[in-house]
Design a protein around this motif. Structure first.
Motif, PDB file in Angstrom:
ATOM      1  N   VAL A 296      51.118  -9.178  24.504  1.00 47.95           N
ATOM      2  CA  VAL A 296      49.928  -9.748  23.884  1.00 47.95           C
ATOM      3  C   VAL A 296      49.281  -8.698  22.988  1.00 47.95           C
ATOM      4  O   VAL A 296      49.120  -7.537  23.397  1.00 47.95           O
ATOM      5  N   GLU A 297      48.911  -9.099  21.782  1.00 50.08           N
ATOM      6  CA  GLU A 297      48.210  -8.181  20.886  1.00 50.08           C
ATOM      7  C   GLU A 297      46.754  -8.057  21.326  1.00 50.08           C
ATOM      8  O   GLU A 297      45.983  -9.011  21.219  1.00 50.08           O
ATOM      9  N   GLY A 298      46.405  -6.906  21.852  1.00 50.87           N
ATOM     10  CA  GLY A 298      45.039  -6.697  22.320  1.00 50.87           C
ATOM     11  C   GLY A 298      44.902  -5.341  22.968  1.00 50.87           C
ATOM     12  O   GLY A 298      45.902  -4.713  23.334  1.00 50.87           O
ATOM     13  N   ASP A 299      43.669  -4.873  23.121  1.00 45.99           N
ATOM     14  CA  ASP A 299      43.460  -3.602  23.801  1.00 45.99           C
ATOM     15  C   ASP A 299      43.240  -3.836  25.293  1.00 45.99           C
ATOM     16  O   ASP A 299      43.334  -4.973  25.777  1.00 45.99           O
ATOM     17  N   HIS A 300      42.913  -2.765  26.014  1.00 48.31           N
ATOM     18  CA  HIS A 300      42.919  -2.840  27.470  1.00 48.31           C
ATOM     19  C   HIS A 300      41.782  -3.682  28.044  1.00 48.31           C
ATOM     20  O   HIS A 300      41.859  -4.106  29.199  1.00 48.31           O
ATOM     21  N   ILE A 301      40.739  -3.923  27.288  1.00 42.65           N
ATOM     22  CA  ILE A 301      39.625  -4.707  27.816  1.00 42.65           C
ATOM     23  C   ILE A 301      39.576  -6.116  27.217  1.00 42.65           C
ATOM     24  O   ILE A 301      38.543  -6.785  27.264  1.00 42.65           O
ATOM     25  N   LEU A 302      40.706  -6.567  26.687  1.00 41.03           N
ATOM     26  CA  LEU A 302      40.785  -7.904  26.114  1.00 41.03           C
ATOM     27  C   LEU A 302      40.426  -8.980  27.129  1.00 41.03           C
ATOM     28  O   LEU A 302      39.766  -9.966  26.802  1.00 41.03           O
ATOM     29  N   PHE A 303      40.852  -8.807  28.388  1.00 40.11           N
ATOM     30  CA  PHE A 303      40.722  -9.854  29.401  1.00 40.11           C
ATOM     31  C   PHE A 303      39.403  -9.802  30.158  1.00 40.11           C
ATOM     32  O   PHE A 303      39.161 -10.631  31.021  1.00 40.11           O
ATOM     33  N   ILE A 304      38.549  -8.801  29.900  1.00 42.63           N
ATOM     34  CA  ILE A 304      37.421  -8.574  30.793  1.00 42.63           C
ATOM     35  C   ILE A 304      36.108  -8.334  30.049  1.00 42.63           C
ATOM     36  O   ILE A 304      36.093  -8.055  28.860  1.00 42.63           O
ATOM     37  N   VAL A 305      35.016  -8.450  30.795  1.00 43.83           N
ATOM     38  CA  VAL A 305      33.643  -8.069  30.441  1.00 43.83           C
ATOM     39  C   VAL A 305      33.036  -8.910  29.311  1.00 43.83           C
ATOM     40  O   VAL A 305      32.007  -9.539  29.487  1.00 43.83           O
ATOM     41  N   ASN A 306      33.663  -8.913  28.129  1.00 41.91           N
ATOM     42  CA  ASN A 306      33.061  -9.570  26.961  1.00 41.91           C
ATOM     43  C   ASN A 306      33.954 -10.701  26.474  1.00 41.91           C
ATOM     44  O   ASN A 306      34.912 -10.479  25.748  1.00 41.91           O
ATOM     45  N   ARG A 307      33.613 -11.914  26.869  1.00 42.69           N
ATOM     46  CA  ARG A 307      34.412 -13.084  26.527  1.00 42.69           C
ATOM     47  C   ARG A 307      34.410 -13.356  25.025  1.00 42.69           C
ATOM     48  O   ARG A 307      35.437 -13.729  24.449  1.00 42.69           O
ATOM     49  N   GLU A 308      33.250 -13.153  24.383  1.00 41.34           N
ATOM     50  CA  GLU A 308      33.141 -13.443  22.957  1.00 41.34           C
ATOM     51  C   GLU A 308      34.053 -12.544  22.139  1.00 41.34           C
ATOM     52  O   GLU A 308      34.600 -12.954  21.116  1.00 41.34           O
ATOM     53  N   ARG A 309      34.202 -11.305  22.574  1.00 39.76           N
ATOM     54  CA  ARG A 309      35.020 -10.365  21.815  1.00 39.76           C
ATOM     55  C   ARG A 309      36.471 -10.818  21.746  1.00 39.76           C
ATOM     56  O   ARG A 309      37.148 -10.657  20.729  1.00 39.76           O
ATOM     57  N   ALA A 310      36.989 -11.404  22.819  1.00 50.05           N
ATOM     58  CA  ALA A 310      38.382 -11.856  22.856  1.00 50.05           C
ATOM     59  C   ALA A 310      38.572 -13.172  22.109  1.00 50.05           C
ATOM     60  O   ALA A 310      39.690 -13.497  21.700  1.00 50.05           O
ATOM     61  N   GLY A 311      37.490 -13.932  21.942  1.00 48.55           N
ATOM     62  CA  GLY A 311      37.585 -15.189  21.213  1.00 48.55           C
ATOM     63  C   GLY A 311      38.423 -16.234  21.938  1.00 48.55           C
ATOM     64  O   GLY A 311      38.504 -16.259  23.162  1.00 48.55           O
ATOM     65  N   VAL A 312      39.080 -17.064  21.164  1.00 46.80           N
ATOM     66  CA  VAL A 312      39.842 -18.175  21.727  1.00 46.80           C
ATOM     67  C   VAL A 312      40.996 -17.676  22.589  1.00 46.80           C
ATOM     68  O   VAL A 312      41.447 -18.374  23.512  1.00 46.80           O
ATOM     69  N   GLN A 313      41.482 -16.469  22.334  1.00 47.40           N
ATOM     70  CA  GLN A 313      42.598 -15.931  23.101  1.00 47.40           C
ATOM     71  C   GLN A 313      42.252 -15.776  24.580  1.00 47.40           C
ATOM     72  O   GLN A 313      43.103 -15.951  25.450  1.00 47.40           O
ATOM     73  N   PHE A 314      40.986 -15.475  24.862  1.00 40.65           N
ATOM     74  CA  PHE A 314      40.536 -15.342  26.247  1.00 40.65           C
ATOM     75  C   PHE A 314      40.786 -16.642  27.016  1.00 40.65           C
ATOM     76  O   PHE A 314      41.382 -16.645  28.092  1.00 40.65           O
ATOM     77  N   ASP A 315      40.326 -17.754  26.463  1.00 42.79           N
ATOM     78  CA  ASP A 315      40.485 -19.039  27.139  1.00 42.79           C
ATOM     79  C   ASP A 315      41.946 -19.460  27.212  1.00 42.79           C
ATOM     80  O   ASP A 315      42.383 -20.019  28.229  1.00 42.79           O
ATOM     81  N   LEU A 316      42.700 -19.209  26.167  1.00 41.38           N
ATOM     82  CA  LEU A 316      44.112 -19.585  26.183  1.00 41.38           C
ATOM     83  C   LEU A 316      44.861 -18.873  27.306  1.00 41.38           C
ATOM     84  O   LEU A 316      45.669 -19.481  28.016  1.00 41.38           O
TER      85      LEU A 316
END
Length: 456
Positions: free
Chosen positions: A411-431
């Motif tokens: 997955v293209e993302g940094d280490h905190i993609l999945f945590i703490v800030n949902r808005e920062r991850a955008g739609v990818q978080f929910d997917l």
């Protein structure tokens, strides 16, 4: 119920936010998180006269038959109720009706956290084991859970586990302990108590970041004399020694079983810890030695992938190849406090005068990373023995799921993609989280074969 002046509350807020922000910013989190912490602290002190519980829901045997999904936090993490109610998993726990978010030691060793997780679920007093406790110099017994959060947990009522970062390795150690019947008074445990394991940026094979932060590459156990980890060590020792209840309630590093508070250790106990004669940093019974490549090799040497458990891993990457070099892939897509680490890890060179951590080690294999963990390390257990695995691009490629195999995605993302800030991850978080919860509910289940009547 206590009352504190506004000035005192602001002072506490400043102190806690500064300390936690310093430590989080140094290792994983950021100024954005500090803002969230400040808001959460204001909510805790100014919007409610009732102290929130630090435990989440307990599931009784009368609940529906869906197995719970347990979300296990990583290093510097926290469970439900800590940090003024801030969610480590950014609210992902609300996506299903049966989710548990345990609060484990944020800096304690993988071993200690696995023991804590067991008693959090089953109930009773945490038993770290007599032999281990004596070897590490801490109390054998810890926190008491008068009633477990899922006391019926057994082979007939298995659990789905989801772990972020070091939390994924905690789950693996717990499953091995269950297989080894390592919990006194629970002789019926088995690896089949775990139905599935999902890893989010899991630290399976260690990380070269541990050396950048101050672990010695020679042994992966000790710290350099001058490094960021030494500052962390001093801060944690003083925080635990002061033992200010409102601060410990707000955030706890998890070293209570080391009895470092001024009430038990006194001034000479503080001195002993600071000079390195006692405490978790002296014994090596804390998280960073477990996150070195050598420490992961020691853990992995006795951890199995079991044939009846489903395994899935999301490995994150924020690097790309450019003209033969590995470089950060997206400046805007990397948190500012992780960008420098992405760059440093992508250029990592093992010291030529130090023996490599294992035979066949190559620096270039470890250059892809997410700012905290190397991508190679996150896909599946590889060293010292590679476990069965399968790379997938789309989730549909692994359906129907086969147990005993590590399915993994990049997955293209940094280490905190999945945590703490949902808005920062955008739609990818929910997917991603929707996919995880759907897999747990619709694709990962244990089939019990029906034998013909004439077969005995």
């Amino acid at each position: 119920m206590f009352r504190i002046s506004v000035a005192a509350l602001q002072l506490v807020e400043l102190f806690v936010s500064s300390l936690v922000h310093l430590l989080y910013g140094f290792y994983i989190f950021s100024s954005a998180v500090a803002g969230d912490l400040s808001l959460a602290l204001n909510d805790l002190f100014f919007k409610s006269n009732i102290e929130p519980s630090i435990t989440d829901g307990k599931f009784e045997s009368s609940d529906n038959d869906l197995p719970p999904i347990v979300l296990v936090h990583g290093i510097f993490g926290f469970g439900k109720g800590r940090l003024g109610g801030l969610s480590y998993f950014a609210g992902a726990e609300k996506k299903d009706e049966k989710v548990l978010v345990p609060d484990l030691g944020s800096l304690t060793s993988i071993y200690d956290r696995a023991r804590e997780l067991f008693y959090y679920l089953k109930g009773g007093q945490v038993d770290y084991g007599e032999e281990h406790s004596k070897a590490c110099g801490h109390s054998q017994f810890g926190r008491i859970y008068e009633k477990g959060h899922y006391p019926q947990w057994d082979e007939e009522h298995p659990i789905h586990f989801v772990g972020h970062s070091a939390g994924a390795q905690v789950i693996r150690v717990l499953q091995q302990m269950l297989a080894d019947k390592a919990f006194k008074g629970y002789e019926n445990t088995s690896e089949n108590w775990v139905l599935s394991v999902t890893s989010l940026s899991g630290a399976f094979n260690g990380t070269t970041r541990a050396y950048l932060d101050g672990m010695q590459p020679e042994d992966g156990k000790s710290m350099k004399s001058i490094c960021l980890l030494q500052l962390l060590r001093l801060g944690v020792i003083i925080y635990d020694w002061l033992d200010i209840s409102v601060l410990k309630y707000y955030y706890n590093f998890g070293f209570d079983h080391y009895n470092m508070s001024w009430r038990k250790a006194g001034i000479w106990g503080l001195v002993d810890c600071l000079v390195g004669n006692s405490g978790p940093f002296a014994s090596g019974d804390w998280i960073l030695p477990d996150l070195t490549i050598q420490g992961s090799l020691r853990l992995n040497s006795h951890l199995n992938t079991f044939p009846s458990t489903y395994y899935f891993s999301y490995a994150t990457k924020r690097t790309r190849k450019f003209m033969g070099f590995t470089l950060p892939s997206n400046i805007l897509g990397i948190h500012p406090l992780l960008y420098i680490r992405v760059l440093q890890m992508s250029q990592w060179r093992h010291q030529p005068d130090v023996p490599p951590p294992f035979k066949g080690y190559r620096d270039e294999d470890w250059w892809d990373n997410d700012g905290a963990i190397n991508t190679l390390s996150m896909t599946h257990p590889r060293f010292p023995v590679e476990h069965p695995s399968r790379f997938v691009v789309e989730d549909s490629e692994c359906h129907p799921l086969q147990p005993g195999i590590w399915y993994y995605k990049i997955v293209e993302g940094d280490h905190i993609l999945f945590i703490v800030n949902r808005e920062r991850a955008g739609v990818q978080f929910d997917l991603i989280y929707d996919s995880i919860f759907e897999r747990c509910r619709k694709h990962a289940f244990r089939k019990i074969p029906t034998m013909p009547d004439h077969v005995q």
